[in-house]
Design a protein around this motif. Structure first.
Motif, PDB file in Angstrom:
ATOM      1  N   UNK A  74      -2.942  -1.531  -7.911  1.00  0.00           N
ATOM      2  CA  UNK A  74      -3.926  -0.459  -7.818  1.00  0.00           C
ATOM      3  C   UNK A  74      -4.469  -0.426  -6.391  1.00  0.00           C
ATOM      4  N   UNK A  75      -4.591   0.774  -5.833  1.00  0.00           N
ATOM      5  CA  UNK A  75      -5.223   0.949  -4.528  1.00  0.00           C
ATOM      6  C   UNK A  75      -6.384   1.912  -4.723  1.00  0.00           C
ATOM      7  N   UNK A  76      -7.580   1.465  -4.353  1.00  0.00           N
ATOM      8  CA  UNK A  76      -8.774   2.298  -4.439  1.00  0.00           C
ATOM      9  C   UNK A  76      -9.085   2.823  -3.050  1.00  0.00           C
ATOM     10  N   UNK A  77      -9.177   4.146  -2.938  1.00  0.00           N
ATOM     11  CA  UNK A  77      -9.403   4.796  -1.656  1.00  0.00           C
ATOM     12  C   UNK A  77     -10.801   5.395  -1.658  1.00  0.00           C
ATOM     13  N   UNK A  78     -11.581   5.066  -0.632  1.00  0.00           N
ATOM     14  CA  UNK A  78     -12.930   5.598  -0.514  1.00  0.00           C
ATOM     15  C   UNK A  78     -12.927   7.058  -0.112  1.00  0.00           C
ATOM     16  N   UNK A  79     -13.920   7.796  -0.582  1.00  0.00           N
ATOM     17  CA  UNK A  79     -14.059   9.216  -0.283  1.00  0.00           C
ATOM     18  C   UNK A  79     -15.173   9.446   0.732  1.00  0.00           C
ATOM     19  N   UNK A  80     -14.983  10.451   1.556  1.00  0.00           N
ATOM     20  CA  UNK A  80     -15.937  10.781   2.616  1.00  0.00           C
ATOM     21  C   UNK A  80     -17.299  11.141   2.024  1.00  0.00           C
TER      22      UNK A  80
ATOM     23  N   UNK B  39       0.829  -1.201   0.000  1.00  0.00           N
ATOM     24  CA  UNK B  39       0.000   0.000   0.000  1.00  0.00           C
ATOM     25  C   UNK B  39       0.869   1.260   0.000  1.00  0.00           C
ATOM     26  N   UNK B  40       1.944   1.250   0.780  1.00  0.00           N
ATOM     27  CA  UNK B  40       2.827   2.414   0.875  1.00  0.00           C
ATOM     28  C   UNK B  40       3.525   2.661  -0.455  1.00  0.00           C
ATOM     29  N   UNK B  41       3.985   1.600  -1.106  1.00  0.00           N
ATOM     30  CA  UNK B  41       4.636   1.769  -2.411  1.00  0.00           C
ATOM     31  C   UNK B  41       3.663   2.336  -3.439  1.00  0.00           C
ATOM     32  N   UNK B  42       2.422   1.884  -3.403  1.00  0.00           N
ATOM     33  CA  UNK B  42       1.423   2.397  -4.348  1.00  0.00           C
ATOM     34  C   UNK B  42       1.088   3.854  -4.047  1.00  0.00           C
ATOM     35  N   UNK B  43       1.097   4.229  -2.780  1.00  0.00           N
ATOM     36  CA  UNK B  43       0.727   5.608  -2.433  1.00  0.00           C
ATOM     37  C   UNK B  43       1.784   6.612  -2.868  1.00  0.00           C
ATOM     38  N   UNK B  44       3.016   6.157  -3.052  1.00  0.00           N
ATOM     39  CA  UNK B  44       4.069   7.083  -3.469  1.00  0.00           C
ATOM     40  C   UNK B  44       4.254   7.093  -4.981  1.00  0.00           C
ATOM     41  N   UNK B  45       3.378   6.414  -5.720  1.00  0.00           N
ATOM     42  CA  UNK B  45       3.470   6.368  -7.182  1.00  0.00           C
ATOM     43  C   UNK B  45       2.412   7.285  -7.789  1.00  0.00           C
ATOM     44  N   UNK B  46       1.836   6.890  -8.907  1.00  0.00           N
ATOM     45  CA  UNK B  46       0.853   7.721  -9.606  1.00  0.00           C
ATOM     46  C   UNK B  46      -0.462   7.775  -8.855  1.00  0.00           C
ATOM     47  N   UNK B  47      -1.107   8.953  -8.925  1.00  0.00           N
ATOM     48  CA  UNK B  47      -2.390   9.147  -8.242  1.00  0.00           C
ATOM     49  C   UNK B  47      -3.346   9.856  -9.171  1.00  0.00           C
ATOM     50  N   UNK B  48      -4.615   9.540  -9.022  1.00  0.00           N
ATOM     51  CA  UNK B  48      -5.642  10.240  -9.773  1.00  0.00           C
ATOM     52  C   UNK B  48      -6.909  10.283  -8.938  1.00  0.00           C
ATOM     53  N   UNK B  49      -7.408  11.469  -8.709  1.00  0.00           N
ATOM     54  CA  UNK B  49      -8.625  11.636  -7.928  1.00  0.00           C
ATOM     55  C   UNK B  49      -9.831  11.874  -8.817  1.00  0.00           C
ATOM     56  N   UNK B  50     -10.946  11.336  -8.426  1.00  0.00           N
ATOM     57  CA  UNK B  50     -12.227  11.585  -9.075  1.00  0.00           C
ATOM     58  C   UNK B  50     -13.219  11.896  -7.958  1.00  0.00           C
ATOM     59  N   UNK B  51     -14.418  12.350  -8.300  1.00  0.00           N
ATOM     60  CA  UNK B  51     -15.377  12.654  -7.232  1.00  0.00           C
ATOM     61  C   UNK B  51     -15.699  11.475  -6.322  1.00  0.00           C
TER      62      UNK B  51
ATOM     63  N   UNK C 197     -13.878   8.254  -6.215  1.00  0.00           N
ATOM     64  CA  UNK C 197     -12.775   7.341  -5.884  1.00  0.00           C
ATOM     65  C   UNK C 197     -11.454   8.072  -6.035  1.00  0.00           C
ATOM     66  N   UNK C 198     -10.520   7.734  -5.164  1.00  0.00           N
ATOM     67  CA  UNK C 198      -9.141   8.182  -5.333  1.00  0.00           C
ATOM     68  C   UNK C 198      -8.345   6.936  -5.710  1.00  0.00           C
ATOM     69  N   UNK C 199      -7.636   6.975  -6.846  1.00  0.00           N
ATOM     70  CA  UNK C 199      -6.884   5.817  -7.333  1.00  0.00           C
ATOM     71  C   UNK C 199      -5.395   6.070  -7.177  1.00  0.00           C
ATOM     72  N   UNK C 200      -4.698   5.075  -6.632  1.00  0.00           N
ATOM     73  CA  UNK C 200      -3.240   5.098  -6.566  1.00  0.00           C
ATOM     74  C   UNK C 200      -2.765   3.883  -7.347  1.00  0.00           C
ATOM     75  N   UNK C 201      -1.770   4.071  -8.205  1.00  0.00           N
ATOM     76  CA  UNK C 201      -1.326   2.967  -9.051  1.00  0.00           C
ATOM     77  C   UNK C 201       0.180   3.020  -9.245  1.00  0.00           C
ATOM     78  N   UNK C 202       0.760   1.844  -9.386  1.00  0.00           N
ATOM     79  CA  UNK C 202       2.193   1.776  -9.684  1.00  0.00           C
ATOM     80  C   UNK C 202       2.484   0.548 -10.519  1.00  0.00           C
ATOM     81  N   UNK C 203       3.473   0.692 -11.401  1.00  0.00           N
ATOM     82  CA  UNK C 203       3.938  -0.450 -12.186  1.00  0.00           C
ATOM     83  C   UNK C 203       5.013  -1.145 -11.375  1.00  0.00           C
TER      84      UNK C 203
END
Length: 127
Positions: free
Chosen positions: A97-103, A27-39, A41-47
């Motif tokens: 891929x890490x999918x982060x829930x939004x408040x 999870x930590x490695x994915x959080x320091x890679x590419x990120x993209x937020x949408x209304x 979902x917040x997506x974190x991804x790394x190759x």
């Protein structure tokens, strides 16, 4: 009991198996890679580097900001279903891929909107 089959050629309905991230380090490695937020979902991804693991790996997380345990679990269930619907067709082999829930959003947004959000985020991350 027979496995579900596809509509035309008899192939299995689910052809890509998503592996679930369980270790904090992933999870930590994915959080320091590419990120993209949408209304929704917040997506974190790394190759991943060559030889680390195979397939598509996905993790889900919701902080206490999302709400109480009931709200967090509902949001994570919805994230799991969205990833099952989208990642087999749009996810790339060798990616985490890490999918982060939004408040107040992930648990209440219409399901079609969540799917569209994840598709949009994946296109931006892979571009």
């Amino acid at each position: 009991m027979k496995p579900p089959v596809g509509p035309v050629d008899g192939t299995p309905a689910v052809s890509v198996c998503l592996h679930v991230l369980k270790k904090r380090a992933d999870f930590v490695r994915a959080s320091s890679a590419r990120r993209q937020g949408t209304p929704g979902i917040h997506l974190q991804a790394r190759k991943r580097p060559e030889g680390e693991a195979e397939g598509i790996r996905v993790g889900y997380t919701c902080s206490k900001k999302v709400g109480n345990a009931v709200a967090r679990n509902r949001a994570k269930r919805r994230l799991r279903e969205v990833s099952r619907a989208v990642l087999p067709e749009m996810g790339l082999d060798g990616w985490d891929y890490v999918l982060v829930g939004r408040k107040d959003v992930t648990a209440t947004l219409p399901f079609d909107t969540l799917i569209a959000d994840l598709r949009r985020a994946l296109k931006k991350v892979h571009a």
